[in-house]
Each structure stands twice: as C-alpha cells, then as structure tokens.
Scaffold this active site. Structure first.
Site, short mmCIF file in Angstrom:
data_model
loop_
_atom_site.label_atom_id
_atom_site.label_comp_id
_atom_site.label_asym_id
_atom_site.label_seq_id
_atom_site.Cartn_x
_atom_site.Cartn_y
_atom_site.Cartn_z
CD GLU A 169 13.71 -11.92 15.77
OE1 GLU A 169 14.49 -12.82 16.15
OE2 GLU A 169 12.58 -11.78 16.24
CD GLU A 339 9.76 -12.91 13.62
OE1 GLU A 339 9.83 -13.72 14.55
OE2 GLU A 339 10.74 -12.57 12.94
CD1 TRP A 347 11.34 -19.51 20.21
CD2 TRP A 347 12.16 -18.19 21.83
NE1 TRP A 347 10.76 -18.26 20.07
CE2 TRP A 347 11.26 -17.44 21.05
CE3 TRP A 347 12.78 -17.56 22.90
CZ2 TRP A 347 10.96 -16.10 21.31
CZ3 TRP A 347 12.49 -16.22 23.17
CH2 TRP A 347 11.60 -15.52 22.37
C1 GAL Z 1 12.00 -15.10 16.09
C2 GAL Z 1 12.72 -15.30 14.78
C3 GAL Z 1 11.96 -16.24 13.88
C4 GAL Z 1 11.58 -17.48 14.63
C5 GAL Z 1 10.77 -17.07 15.83
C6 GAL Z 1 10.23 -18.22 16.62
O1 GAL Z 1 12.81 -14.50 17.06
O2 GAL Z 1 12.85 -14.08 14.10
O3 GAL Z 1 12.77 -16.56 12.77
O4 GAL Z 1 12.73 -18.14 15.03
O5 GAL Z 1 11.58 -16.28 16.67
O6 GAL Z 1 9.52 -17.77 17.73
#
Ligand code: GAL
Length: 699
Positions: A169, A339, A347
């Site tokens: 990212e 992802e 988060w």
């Molecule tokens: C994404 C990131 C991953 C991980 C994931 C958790 O934004 O690329 O490494 O942190 O979030 O949801």
C-alpha cells in the site's frame, strides 16, 4: 505481455482497456495472506495444508519481513522463506512474493537516521512502526536495491512464485514527508520543472503577499502548520505533484529492478490502497511500470461512503469496493484485489462484526466486478503486535475456522460449482445491453488536489462529488472506465463520458471533449469544470468561458448556501435540494434547459442545460444536489435519449456481469427485488435480495 499489447494496439487501434491479462486461472483463484515469521515453524505445514484444504489456491509472503531476511547489515537469511515456499508448494499453493521495503530493520534506521520521514509538526518518525522512511533517499535506495536484488535472484526463476508485490500500500505513513532531504529533492524537482526561479515565481503567483523567491534554495515544503493565513495554493499543488512523482519513481525503481531479474511468467504489481485517503499516490503514473495495479479494500472501516442505513456498518461500502476495482482496472486493463477482509478489523472507527453473509457477498461482488484474483487478509489472526484483534480466516487457536473463513469456503465452493456446471464461460462476450451503457469517467489527480486545496465551501468534498456520479452510474448498471487527461475516448466503445468538476483544463482537453461529442459521444460535465488553467490560475476571461461554446451556455456566477437553508432546483415535476454548489446559467441558442433554480433571488434561472453537438450531445450540470438524486435523473435523461438500455437499481445495490452471468449484491439495509428479468435462469440465490444477499443468473 506489454509487447503483445503494443503490437495489438498498433495493428488494431488503441482501446482504453487494451492489455490482455495473464492467465490467472478460471473461474478466479482465491488466496490468503500468511506470515510464516509470526508462527512457530512447526505450525507452517499444518497451516498451509489447512489453507489448501479449505480451497485457497495461493498465499502471500514477505512484505514486512526485512528484519528476518537481512537480520544484520549484509547478512541475508532466506532459509526460513525457502522452507515456507516449499511447504506452500507441497500443498499446491502458489506464492506471491513481496519486497519488504515498508519496514526497514532497526539496524538500518539506527545507522542512517537521515532516511526517516518528518511529519507536518516537524517530528521525526522512529523505529517501531512502518512506512516511516523516505523512499527515494539515496541511502534508502542503496539498501532497497540490495534486498530486492537478493530476493529477485533467489526467487525470480522459481516456478513456485506466481508474481511479485512491490512494497505494501505505497504511501508515506505521515502522508507527506517534510524532512530536509525531501525539501532538497523538491527544490531539485522545481529546478527541473521551471529552469529558472522567475518562471516559478510566475507559476506560483508569488508577487501576491510578497512571496517572490530569489533562488530555489529558499523554497520550503508548504506546510499549513507554518502558514498562518494558508499556504500558497500553487506551491501546494506542485508539492503534491512532486510527491506523487517521487513515490511513482520509487515504485518504478523496484519494478524495473524486478523486471530485469525475474522470469517473464512472474507478474509484478503493487497493492494500491484507499484512493480516497492517500491522495499522495497516483497509480496512473506507474501505468508503464507494473503489469497491473492491484488494489486493497476494507469495507467496514466506517470511514467510507455507505448507504447510512441501520445495517450499513455491517455490510460495508459496496460503492467503494466497486470504485476501487474499476479504478485499479482502468490503469492497465485488469486487476486483482490483494486484500479483502475475512471479518472484523481492528483499525476502523467502530469495527463491527460484518453481517452474516457479508464476507461471502464481498467475494461475489469482487468476482462480478472482474477481479482476476482475491487474496484475503489474513489467514490467521495475529496473537501479538498492532493488529491483534484483526480477524483471520482462522480463529486465534489457529485450528478453528472462523465465521468469515466459513463464508470464504462457501463462496469458493459456489464459484467452483458454477464453473463445473459450465455456467461460467471465460470466453463469453459482453451482452449488447451492457455495451450501450459503458461509460468513461474523467479522472485527474491534480484536479482533486487543487479542488481540495481550495474547496470554497466547507462541505465541498471532491470525492463525494465524484461518487455522486459514480454511484448513479452503478445504479444504471454501467461498466465504468477511468480515463486520464489527454486520452481520447471512442464513442463507439463508450457512448457516455462523465467529467465531474474538472476545474483545471487546457484548450486541448476541450477539443478532445468536443471531438468526442461530435463523433457521437454523450458528454456530461459538472460544476467548476473549466474554471482554471493547469497552474490553477483563473483564466483571464469570464467564468468558465473556455467551455461556453462546448456546453452551449454562459456560466454567469455560482452560489453556496448553508446546509440548514438549502436551495431548490426543479427538473420535470420534482424539486431537489442543494447547498454546496449552484451555478446560474444563460443558455445559448439551440441549448435546452433541463432544470431551473426554484429558490433564491435567481429563481427561474437555468441550472442544468443540454445541447446536441455533431452526432452526440453535451450536458452541463450546474448544481450539486444534496441527496445525489438530481444527478441520477440527469444521467437517466441523457442515457434514455441516447437509447441506452439501463437498469434502475436502488442506491447501494449493484449488478455486474462476468463470464456469461449476472451477479446482484445488496449493500442496502432493506430487502429489494433482484433485477432478474422474467425468463432468466437463476443459478444462485433468489429473486428477492436480502441485505447482504447475492443472486446470480443467466439471461
Ligand atoms: C492494510 C495493510 C495490511 C494490514 C491491513 C489490516 O491496509 O496493507 O498490511 O495492516 O490493512 O487491515
């Protein structure tokens, strides 16, 4: 692959989506992230075996493992990774290998603190997180080159490696790096762009407030915290352009290095993220560097645009998943989602449980949108570290399949079943109805920066403005392709072209739009388009005058209102509220008025106009409605007049077509009727679409 495309383009002409994808496999491989370094080696075999047993076909290694790969400066250790690759292969899983550059080891930043980024408060970032280094710092480059080369030499000819992901990212954790090194690099970039400081002074209008520079070394990175009455907007824009160029350059460096070392059969990409939140990155700048632009999406973070109903937080933002896919796909003609969450995340703002069925729905939606693969993040929930409460496919014991994991299994089995039944055909051609509504969408990152630097109304949100059109196009069932400034669009392939708030333009762009309409295309432009030149200076002309002849109207002035006293615009029998932006127009001869103001002292004045131009038409929407419904009606009217076959979906219900089948998914909080025509054969789900539901059918 690129060569193939070039030859194709030369012989058969240019198409906006020209590239032929790698053969990723049919119907669509699904994989899962695995971090061998997080688990005792004795569990790797069991875990990767389980991954394969559940139906996953590939895994993803290494993007944060630099400290394992190079535990001390110049001492490399890949034995652990060799073992993990071997075990993945033993279970028939292909491997996506990553370069570990978002997380430099402690020895590196200890020895070279000069590579650390500085945030807009002047704080130097330190070890203990990620994305805290200046990618193009020459010292960082040196170490990057060494680790990427080592990896590529070790795995570049290895048939077990499917493809490569550069970094993760890509962006700066601090968004913009205010370090001294970066400031010098910015000055160099300006020197290269302007040759002499007088040109810079002219482009930045520095005579305003006595900002004139005597030499480039005086230029500092514009920082709102150090600019009490606001930073120079032209300086800001150039800094944003520099930053994107510079990140693109860092990615290009790694992509070139890999391309020079790895086998042609291994593809090279990166996983772009959160286009809305990371405006510092412009994936189109790396169009020639990667084979394709992969994307990532976490639908329930709570920061995205969703329907807002009682279930929206559990269903997530289908709008943003669709946008993310079609945007990434537009860069090189195909994409995959690197992802996609298998459950609750850690988060977001609230981090709710997804509605039962939502994880499965996201899989089907991504499939329908055309992703070449889905990789879920992540296989196991971590027991330590900053993302402990992030769900995985497996529960925290490592052996129990989590609810989201089960939904993945269901989705993969359904997909395989339809494929086995012969319902999914890789060579199916797009139905004519869809072709009649294919839409190009004008996209310029500079424009978004510039609008964001000078929003003019505290509620102006450039992304929301773009989404107003994007979402309404999806309600019509339109496949959307994003196009960059300067790109011509063929009206035969894309009968419609939407241009939201393109406020910085040049005459060449106006000519491209005009040629498109004359050749039979239907152009839809919105507020602010054509206000400024590419330096973000207002034209020395009347308001938006460079587009008057194109739209067949004068833009007299614009108005803004407080949200609690919205204005009204009437179109047909309906009125629509607005408060952020409203233009007052004077149509020229031959131009039709589609909507008028129905309030304020300019009540009765035209707000939306349309005109025929050559074989096509141009529509100008001089108002941004509060509930996005007016724009829907405008699009329906233009599509209808042009004879397009369109759907009429409720907001946040999506229908896509792929491999010969239609897929409908429902992100709204209400049950709706699936848009399945009478006589169609339903292959999965039913004609009623519950929230989180999926219906697949063949017409
Ligand atoms: C994404 C990131 C991953 C991980 C994931 C958790 O934004 O690329 O490494 O942190 O979030 O949801």
């Amino acid at each position: 692959m690129k060569k193939l495309c070039l030859v194709w383009c030369l012989i058969f002409g240019y198409s906006l989506l020209p590239a032929q994808p790698y053969d990723f496999g049919h119907p669509m491989p699904v994989g899962a992230y695995y971090y061998p370094e997080h688990w005792p080696e004795a569990q790797w075999d069991r875990d990767l075996g389980k991954m394969a047993e559940l139906g996953f076909q590939f895994t993803h290694f290494g993007e944060f493992a630099w400290a394992m790969m190079e535990p001390e400066e110049g001492r490399f250790d890949f034995e652990w990774l060799d073992k993990a690759v071997g075990l993945a292969d033993k279970h028939g899983l292909k491997v996506i290998m990553c370069t570990p550059t978002p997380t430099p080891p402690a020895w590196l930043t200890e020895r070279h603190p000069e590579i650390l980024t500085v945030n807009d408060q002047g704080l130097t970032q330190h070890h203990g997180s990620r994305l805290h280094v200046s990618y193009n710092h020459p010292t960082y480059r040196y170490y990057t080159e060494r680790i990427v080369r080592e990896l590529a030499e070790r795995y570049g000819q290895d048939e077990r490696i499917w493809g490569w992901q550069v970094d993760n990212e890509p962006h700066y954790g601090v968004l913009y790096d205010y370090s001294e090194g970066h400031e010098r690099a910015f000055q160099d970039w300006l020197r290269e762009k302007y040759s002499n400081v007088h040109s810079l002074n002219a482009a930045w209008g520095t005579v305003f407030w006595s900002q004139t520079y005597n030499h480039f070394e005086q230029v500092q990175i514009p920082n709102k915290n150090r600019a009490p009455q606001g930073a120079n907007p032209h300086a800001l824009l150039d800094f944003q352009r520099f930053n994107a160029d510079e990140l693109a350059e860092a990615l290009r460096f790694q992509a070139d290095l890999l391309k020079g070392l790895v086998d042609e059969r291994q593809w090279v990409t990166t996983n772009y993220a959160y286009f809305k939140f990371l405006p510092s990155v412009d994936p189109f700048l790396n169009r020639d560097d990667f084979d394709f632009a992969a994307h990532t999406m976490y639908l329930t973070s709570g920061f995205l645009s969703d329907e807002g109903g009682p279930l929206a937080h559990r269903l997530g933002s289908g709008l943003e998943l669709a946008f993310s896919q079609e945007f990434a796909e537009s860069v090189n003609g195909y994409t995959g989602i690197m992802e996609l969450q298998p459950g609750q995340i850690n988060w977001g703002g609230i981090n709710p449980q997804p509605l039962p069925g939502a994880v499965r729905m996201w899989g089907w939606h991504a499939f329908g949108l055309g992703d070449e693969f889905i990789c879920t993040y992540r296989f196991r929930q971590p027991l330590f570290g900053g993302e402990q409460t992030h769900k995985g496919v497996m529960e925290t014991d490592g052996v129990t399949v989590a609810r989201g994991g089960k939904e993945y299994v269901q989705f993969m089995e359904e997909l395989q079943q339809l494929s086995k039944n012969g319902d999914l055909k890789a060579d199916a051609t797009m139905p004519v109805a869809l072709k009649t509504r294919k839409t190009a969408f004008y996209w310029e990152q500079d424009n978004l920066w510039s609008l964001g630097n000078q929003p003019h109304h505290s509620d102006w949100d450039s992304w929301a403005h773009h989404y107003t059109y994007y979402q309404n196009l999806k309600r019509l069932g339109a496949p959307v392709t994003f196009v960059s400034p300067g790109e011509a669009v063929d009206p035969e392939e894309y009968p419609f072209w939407v241009v939201p708030a393109a406020h910085m333009i040049d005459p060449a762009q106006v000519k491209i739009w005009e040629d498109y309409a004359r050749a039979g295309g239907h152009l839809i432009l919105s507020v602010r388009t054509g206000t400024k030149d590419n330096n973000s200076h207002i034209w020395e002309a009347l308001l938006q005058e460079p587009i008057w002849n194109l739209i067949g109207a004068r833009v007299e002035y614009y108005d803004h209102l407080p949200a609690k006293y919205p204005g009204q615009v009437s179109m047909g029998d309906n009125t629509y509220p607005w408060h952020i932006w409203g233009d007052v127009l004077t149509p020229m001869e031959g131009t039709t008025v589609l909507a008028n103001h129905d309030s304020e002292y300019y009540k009765g004045a035209p707000a939306i106009v349309s005109r025929d131009l050559g074989a096509g038409s141009v529509t100008y929407t001089g108002v941004w409605s509060d509930n996005w419904e007016l724009e829907y009606e405008v699009l329906r009217s233009v599509f209808g007049k042009a004879g397009a076959e369109m759907l009429n979906l409720p907001p946040y219900v999506f229908t896509e077509w792929r491999d010969g089948v239609y897929i409908a998914v429902n992100y709204s909080s209400k049950a709706v009727k699936a848009p399945v025509p009478d006589g169609a054969e339903v292959l999965l789900g039913g004609r009623q679409l519950e929230p989180g539901g999926v219906t697949v059918w063949r017409e």
